[in-house]
Write a protein that holds these residues in place. Structure first.
Motif, short mmCIF file in Angstrom:
data_model
loop_
_atom_site.label_atom_id
_atom_site.label_comp_id
_atom_site.label_asym_id
_atom_site.label_seq_id
_atom_site.Cartn_x
_atom_site.Cartn_y
_atom_site.Cartn_z
N PRO A 12 -2.62 -0.75 8.95
CA PRO A 12 -2.47 0.47 9.05
C PRO A 12 -3.44 1.28 8.37
O PRO A 12 -4.05 1.10 7.23
CB PRO A 12 -1.27 0.94 7.89
N GLU A 16 -9.57 6.15 7.38
CA GLU A 16 -10.47 5.06 6.68
C GLU A 16 -11.65 4.68 7.29
O GLU A 16 -11.99 3.70 7.58
CB GLU A 16 -9.57 3.88 6.94
N ASP A 51 -2.67 6.04 11.69
CA ASP A 51 -1.51 7.13 11.50
C ASP A 51 -1.95 8.37 11.47
O ASP A 51 -1.88 9.09 10.28
CB ASP A 51 -1.32 6.34 10.05
N ASP A 104 -7.99 -0.99 3.33
CA ASP A 104 -9.01 -0.88 2.13
C ASP A 104 -9.47 -2.23 1.50
O ASP A 104 -10.34 -2.21 0.60
CB ASP A 104 -8.54 -0.18 0.98
N GLN A 106 -8.29 -4.07 -0.45
CA GLN A 106 -7.77 -4.32 -1.76
C GLN A 106 -7.15 -5.78 -2.04
O GLN A 106 -7.20 -6.50 -3.08
CB GLN A 106 -6.96 -3.56 -2.49
N LYS A 213 -4.79 6.85 -0.68
CA LYS A 213 -3.96 7.87 0.13
C LYS A 213 -2.83 8.51 -0.58
O LYS A 213 -2.08 9.44 -0.35
CB LYS A 213 -3.77 7.42 1.72
N1 UDP Z 1 -1.87 4.56 4.86
C1 UDP Z 1 -1.32 5.11 6.00
N2 UDP Z 1 -0.60 6.23 6.14
C2 UDP Z 1 -0.34 7.02 5.32
C3 UDP Z 1 -1.01 6.72 3.83
C4 UDP Z 1 -1.66 5.50 3.96
O1 UDP Z 1 -1.38 4.33 7.20
O2 UDP Z 1 -0.10 8.37 5.52
C5 UDP Z 1 -2.57 3.31 4.73
C6 UDP Z 1 -4.01 3.52 4.25
O3 UDP Z 1 -4.96 3.53 5.27
C7 UDP Z 1 -4.06 2.11 3.64
C8 UDP Z 1 -2.69 1.73 3.24
O4 UDP Z 1 -1.96 2.41 3.98
O5 UDP Z 1 -4.61 1.15 4.86
C9 UDP Z 1 -2.53 1.84 1.74
O6 UDP Z 1 -2.83 3.03 1.18
P1 UDP Z 1 -3.73 3.19 -0.09
O7 UDP Z 1 -4.98 2.17 -0.38
O8 UDP Z 1 -4.15 4.69 0.01
O9 UDP Z 1 -2.60 2.96 -0.95
P2 UDP Z 1 -2.70 2.25 -2.25
O10 UDP Z 1 -3.75 0.98 -2.29
O11 UDP Z 1 -3.34 3.28 -3.56
O12 UDP Z 1 -1.10 1.98 -2.49
#
Ligand code: UDP
Ligand code: MG
Length: 314
Positions: A12, A16, A51, A104, A106, A213
């Motif tokens: 998703p 990005e 998205d 991302d 991570q 996000k």
């Molecule tokens: N994402 C998405 N739609 C949204 C918010 C986030 O598809 O409305 C995706 C974002 O691009 C990423 C993933 O969800 O690939 C996780 O988001 P993020 O890294 O911001 O979250 P965290 O790591 O802080 O949980």
């Protein structure tokens, strides 16, 4: 067991543009050796789900899909949120194994090798679990721990330190596809399905580029959704709270009658003051919690689609 399963990696993406290219190369560096070693089919692929990004993410995905045959793209008509984007990717992809991973980087992409091995050993669901939270700040770390404990207590089947990095077999995804509910919280739903499952561990890194996000409010919304989609214990707690208040009210009444008879003076300003605010607060909180559930029923009865696809690149 399928001879050579097709693997689809669902990513998703929301705004990005800074990472999509890096995500592609990291994922293809894992996919290619897996294909070469014959563990998965040659037509395995990465599906980027845009998205409703407002930046050039979709243009980059389109370019990647044209340049190589490992990439597919799915563009949603607007921003539907992380969970909906994952569900869209899973629903619209045909494969034997599905892995969902954030864009991302991570989550450690090398964990995918272990995930696929576990699938080949016969596991239907493999959870990616982070073995430390050092990449998170103090605040986020403690809040998540508290949330996990609270939600487990309230009856949600979560997996500690697991987010949305997981492998699922076609069997599991087919069940997901056929679910009618629209309030879907995957982290609680998937463990509640059962099936032979296991975890693989990795160390979570900082974001390669771009910004998170999720902010405090969207994380809290996801957290509340997580609990209210799985557990009606908060409603039960309201009943218990009401009962406790009733008992206190009985004691207070006895106290006030006795003090009226024996002290004959106007007392109890403080107790009156406190109880008005206390009861008012509890009532508002309780109405709010009940409202959360009614909101969910409202959304479910409308049966609106969980996502809408605007464009698709195969
Ligand atoms: N994402 C998405 N739609 C949204 C918010 C986030 O598809 O409305 C995706 C974002 O691009 C990423 C993933 O969800 O690939 C996780 O988001 P993020 O890294 O911001 O979250 P965290 O790591 O802080 O949980
Ligand atoms: Mg992230």
């Amino acid at each position: 067991m399928i001879e050579k399963p097709i693997l689809a990696i669902i990513v998703p993406c929301y705004n990005e543009e800074e990472v999509v290219n890096a995500t592609y190369s990291a994922l293809s560096d894992v996919l290619k050796p897996l294909i070469e070693s014959g563990k998965i089919a040659t037509n395995s692929y990465i599906c980027f789900v845009d998205d409703g990004s407002k930046d050039t993410t979709w243009e980059i995905i389109t370019k990647l899909s044209k340049e190589n045959n490992l990439t597919k793209g799915l563009k949603l008509s607007r921003n539907f949120g992380h969970q909906a984007a994952i569900i869209a990717g899973l629903t619209k992809s045909e494969a034997d194994i599905f892995i969902t991973i954030d864009a991302d980087l991570q989550d450690d992409v090398n964990t995918i090798y272990q995930m696929v091995d576990k699938y080949l050993e016969g596991f239907e669901i493999v959870y990616g679990v982070r073995n430390d939270r050092s990449s998170d700040g103090f605040f986020k770390r403690h809040i998540s721990e508290f949330y996990y404990k609270l939600s487990t207590y309230l009856g949600v089947n979560g997996i500690y330190n697991h987010a949305d990095f997981r492998l699922m077999s076609k069997k599991v995804v087919d069940i997901l596809k056929n679910l009618q509910e629209c309030n879907i919280y995957l982290r609680g739903l998937i463990p509640s399905l059962g099936f032979k499952s296991c975890s693989v561990y990795f160390s979570r890194k900082k974001r390669v580029a771009g910004t998170a996000k999720y902010n405090f409010f969207s994380s809290s919304a996801l957290a509340i959704d997580g609990i209210t989609s799985f557990s009606t214990t908060p409603l039960r707690l309201i009943t218990i709270l009401g009962f406790i208040c009733f008992c206190i009210a009985v004691l207070m009444s006895i106290f006030s009658i006795i003090s009226y008879i024996y002290l004959k003076n106007v007392q109890g300003w403080a107790s009156l003051f406190i109880s008005v605010y206390f009861l008012g607060g509890i009532q508002l909180l309780s109405v709010g919690i009940i409202g959360e559930y009614i909101g969910k029923i409202y959304k479910e009865t409308k049966q609106r689609p969980k996502f809408l696809v605007e464009e698709r690149i195969e």
